[in-house]
Scaffold this active site. Structure first.
Site: not given
Ligand code: ATP
Length: 827
Positions: A713, A756
């Protein structure tokens, strides 16, 4: 003719008939006189056939005479010279033997006494004189008559070998006497008085425990030494047999003794127990039986229980099986069998309880209420089991407890973390030493109702190893089709778990066995934002901790800034467990002051928090400035929630070497290389001088260096960092991003979005770049969490760079210098 079994004993009976001392006297008859008279009978001697016995010279035996032919013979002889020949029958069962049915070697004997008993039977006492062999038969009628030749015996008196043999024979005889208690002790006296070796062999041959054939064989041997040797052989065999018998006898005897002893002691124990008013097995069993009658268990279980009680009564209380059988029966009555608490289906009240215990978690609570509504309407739990999934400390376990409270059910919790032995769940068979039921059953015993709320904590931490796979045991526990007949190895009988409300909790779904996950309805419990944490602290954690430390509301009161300080400086988590712990530490400090009657400040400020908890454990995960080229903020997911991370990069003069540091995993390294390759291919577009790739070394670092990191990511973050580095352009302030890249420049979606986003918000990020395909994840997050953050959804890296890179160079841009390429010219 009948005769009792031959034995030393019989010889002594002779003594009785003949009067004490006769035995010795008879044995020591004058040999010479006898010899001369014996010759007179050799030409016509009546022969008495006897069964089961062989007469030896010198030996006295009683014989009961029954057959007419024999009676005639005996009476006639008794009136005359009293001398008869005695031959053994080859077949003792033959009542009318002919010449072929008797052995032709026998012993001439003298009738010492004849006794006619009142019942008509005649007993004679005879003494063997000399061995003979039938030379010629005369007649069979009215009894056997024959001509015989006497057999001489060679017996080397005084020979060393014979002396040794004599000793051995005596010893063997003594041993037999000792081993066979049926032989009277007097036999030893008789034996001691024999000093003639020939007679000793005859005496023993006559009396040993051996079949007629063996004795006849001994009789037919002319050599005294040979006879003695064979005799000793027979006697040794007899000794072996007797020793074996005696051993068996002793063993049987001790067994019986032990049993009798136990019985006796048990009886005594009973008497003592009754006197002391203590319980014996009967009383205990009776109590268990009474308890068992009150149980609402299925009929077969009742029958099984009764059988177990009978078993207890059969077992000796001092035997190892006794406590095992007793414990087992006690477990059966201690377990709840169809004993239910009444459910409270007031769903409004249930909602109130859930709301009161837990702040936020609306979606989860709604789902729980729906679940309870179905339970109310259907009153049947044959639906999937709930699994609350999310980071640690977000209240999954305590939600389970609240559900129990809302429903009015009992609550039990079982932690599955690190459980790797199937037997821990299903128990061990009773035959194992120290066997116990498994945890599922143990907890049912503890909770005492058949319908508790049963929280299976950390179901994702179950691990399989050589001791079996505990997950498979749980398949049975959690499968509504099977759990009405759960089998615990120890309990043996089926146990109904179908009315139990199971709630599982897990931190990650990946590590739950797929079949197990399939049986559960997963409800995600996400982490909390800063605002929510402050609320939770205010409404729940502070009052809870205050109470636990014995303080009142008026004693202490937290400033909002203080709570924020604790959250930011001393915790790094999605949940609130550490927050609760740190709040506890602050309150404990105040409690100490109160207890020591010191002055203290009631209002807890951020400053006081710092004083009490010491220097901040964590730097505020805050966005760092964008004045340096090559540094970009990314977003990461960890098991404790989301985090922001920084990708830092720098260039130094060199040869185009790439260095990666910060404990990056393979996937992350590959992301860096992909980003690099992409940039090289687009260098012209971005106004990057191609020579920079060959003449400068690149270093990419991701702090904190000690924490291993991996995953795809960080792809767009790396690319942006490198683009900024090579172009020396500024990166947009307060921007973070997460997404995977491909070589063609596509942006791919990634996981852990909610965590996140929360981390980004905590860090003060205003703009977030995400893959378009992650948009749906954002839509699922409550608006409250995403307030104040701008999302930019992208498809390819060009869009990322357009958004992230400003058209403005950093404050002190690096000025790249290049050496000219020296091309070699070939002619
Ligand atoms: N939303 C909330 N409202 C009030 N208290 C909460 C909330 N969330 C968590 N707590 C409190 O936080 C503490 C930790 O919660 P709990 O043990 O249930 O976490 P968990 O999610 O089960 O963690 P783990 O995954 O580590 O087992 C408990 O004291 C609980 O009451």
């Amino acid at each position: 003719m009948k005769k009792n079994d031959s034995s030393l004993y019989q010889s002594l009976i002779v003594g009785d008939f003949a009067g004490e001392g006769d035995l010795i006297q008879l044995i020591t008859d004058d040999e010479e006189d006898e010899q001369s008279r014996l010759e007179d009978y050799a030409e016509d001697i009546p022969i008495l056939s006897v069964r089961n016995t062989v007469l030896f010279p010198g030996v006295v035996i009683p014989i009961t005479v029954g057959r007419q032919r024999s009676i005639k013979l005996v009476k006639k002889a008794h009136k005359g010279d009293k001398m008869i020949g005695v031959c053994a029958q080859t077949n003792p069962n033959n009542d009318d033997p002919g010449w072929d049915d008797i052995y032709h070697v026998g012993t001439i004997a003298k009738i010492i006494k004849m006794i006619v008993l009142p019942d008509g039977n005649t007993t004679i006492i005879i003494q063997g004189k000399k061995r003979f062999k039938i030379r010629e038969t005369i007649t069979e009628d009215p009894y056997f008559q024959a001509k015989v030749d006497y057999l001489d015996e060679t017996f080397p008196e005084g020979n060393k070998q014979i002396t040794a043999l004599e000793e051995s024979l005596k010893e063997a005889a003594a041993k037999i006497l000792q081993l066979n208690p049926e032989i009277p002790r007097e036999a030893q006296v008789a034996l001691d008085n024999i000093d003639n070796t020939a007679f000793l062999t005859h005496f023993l041959s006559s009396n040993i425990n051996a079949p007629v054939e063996a004795k006849q064989k001994l009789l037919e041997i002319n050599d005294g030494l040979d006879r003695a040797t064979l005799l000793l052989e027979f006697m040794m065999k007899d000794i072996q047999m007797l020793e074996l018998k005696s051993e068996i006898h002793k063993k049987v005897h001790t067994d019986i003794d032990q049993q009798q002893r136990d019985y006796f002691l048990r009886q005594q124990m009973k008497v003592l127990q009754t006197e002391l008013g203590e319980e014996g097995p009967e009383k205990e069993v009776e109590e268990l039986r009474l308890k068992g009658r009150k149980k609402k268990w299925p009929e077969e279980v009742g029958k099984h229980f009764e059988k177990e009680l009978d078993k207890i009564l059969r077992v000796n209380p001092s035997a190892a099986e006794y406590p095992i059988a007793l414990n087992y029966a006690e477990l059966m009555v201690d377990l709840p069998w169809n004993e239910f608490t009444k459910d409270n289906f007031d769903l409004k009240r249930a909602k109130e309880i859930l709301d009161k215990d837990h702040h936020g978690l609306e979606k989860v609570k709604d789902r729980i209420i729906e679940y309870l509504a179905v339970l109310k309407l259907k009153n049947d739990l044959k639906g999937p089991i709930l699994c609350l999934y999310g980071p640690p400390g977000v209240g999954k376990t305590s939600l389970g407890k609240s559900v129990a409270k809302a429903l009015g059910r009992k609550y039990i919790r079982m932690s599955l973390g690190g459980m790797h032995d199937e037997a821990e769940i299903r128990g061990h068979r009773k035959t194992y030493v120290g066997a116990m039921p498994g945890k599922v059953i143990q907890n049912m015993k503890k909770v005492q109702t058949s319908n508790p709320v049963y929280v299976l904590d950390e179901i994702d931490k179950l691990s399989a190893d050589f001791r079996g796979d505990p997950s498979s045991a749980f398949l049975e526990v959690l499968d509504p089709e099977q759990n009405n007949a759960f089998v615990d190895n120890y309990l043996e009988v089926e146990y109904d778990l179908s009315k139990v409300l199971f709630i599982a909790t897990a931190n990650s779904l990946e590590s739950i066995q797929p079949a197990l996950r399939d049986r559960m309805e997963v409800i995600e419990v996400t982490g909390y934002t800063m605002e929510e944490k402050v609320e939770i602290a205010k409404k729940h954690l502070i009052p809870k901790q205050r109470k636990e430390h014995g303080l009142k509301a008026k004693d202490i009161n937290f400033d909002k800034a203080a709570i924020v300080k604790i959250i930011e400086g001393y915790t790094r988590e999605s949940g609130v467990r550490n927050l609760e712990r740190q709040v506890g530490t602050v309150i404990r400090n105040v409690a100490k002051s109160i207890a020591m009657e010191e002055d203290y400040q009631k209002k807890i400020t951020a400053e006081m928090v710092r004083k009490t908890l010491g220097g901040e454990l964590f730097d505020k995960e805050i966005y760092q400035d964008n004045s340096v080229a090559g540094v970009v903020t990314g977003l990461a997911w960890t098991s404790v929630g989301g985090e922001i991370l920084f990708v830092e990069s720098s260039l130094s003069k060199g040869k185009g070497k790439l260095t990666l540091s910060g404990q990056l995993g393979d996937v992350m390294k590959e992301s860096a290389m992909t980003a690099m390759s992409y940039l090289r291919s687009k260098a012209d577009q971005l106004n990057i001088d191609n020579r920079v790739f060959d003449q400068y070394d690149l270093h990419v670092h991701v702090p904190a260096g000690a924490v291993p990191k991996d995953g795809p990511s960080a792809g767009i973050t790396m690319l942006t960092a490198l683009a900024s580095l090579y172009t020396q352009r500024k990166v947009k302030a307060k921007l973070a991003m997460t997404g995977e890249i491909t070589l063609r420049g596509k942006v791919m979606p990634v996981g852990g979005i909610k965590e996140k986003i929360l981390a980004a918000k905590r860090a003060g990020i205003k703009d977030i770049i995400l893959c378009k395909r992650n948009q749906k994840d954002i839509e699922e997050i409550h608006e409250r969490y995403v307030k104040g953050v701008n999302f930019h959804f992208v498809d390819n890296v060009n869009e990322v760079l357009d958004l992230a890179l400003l058209n403005q160079k950093v404050d002190n841009p690096v000025k790249f210098t290049f050496e000219e390429n020296h091309k070699s010219v070939h002619t």
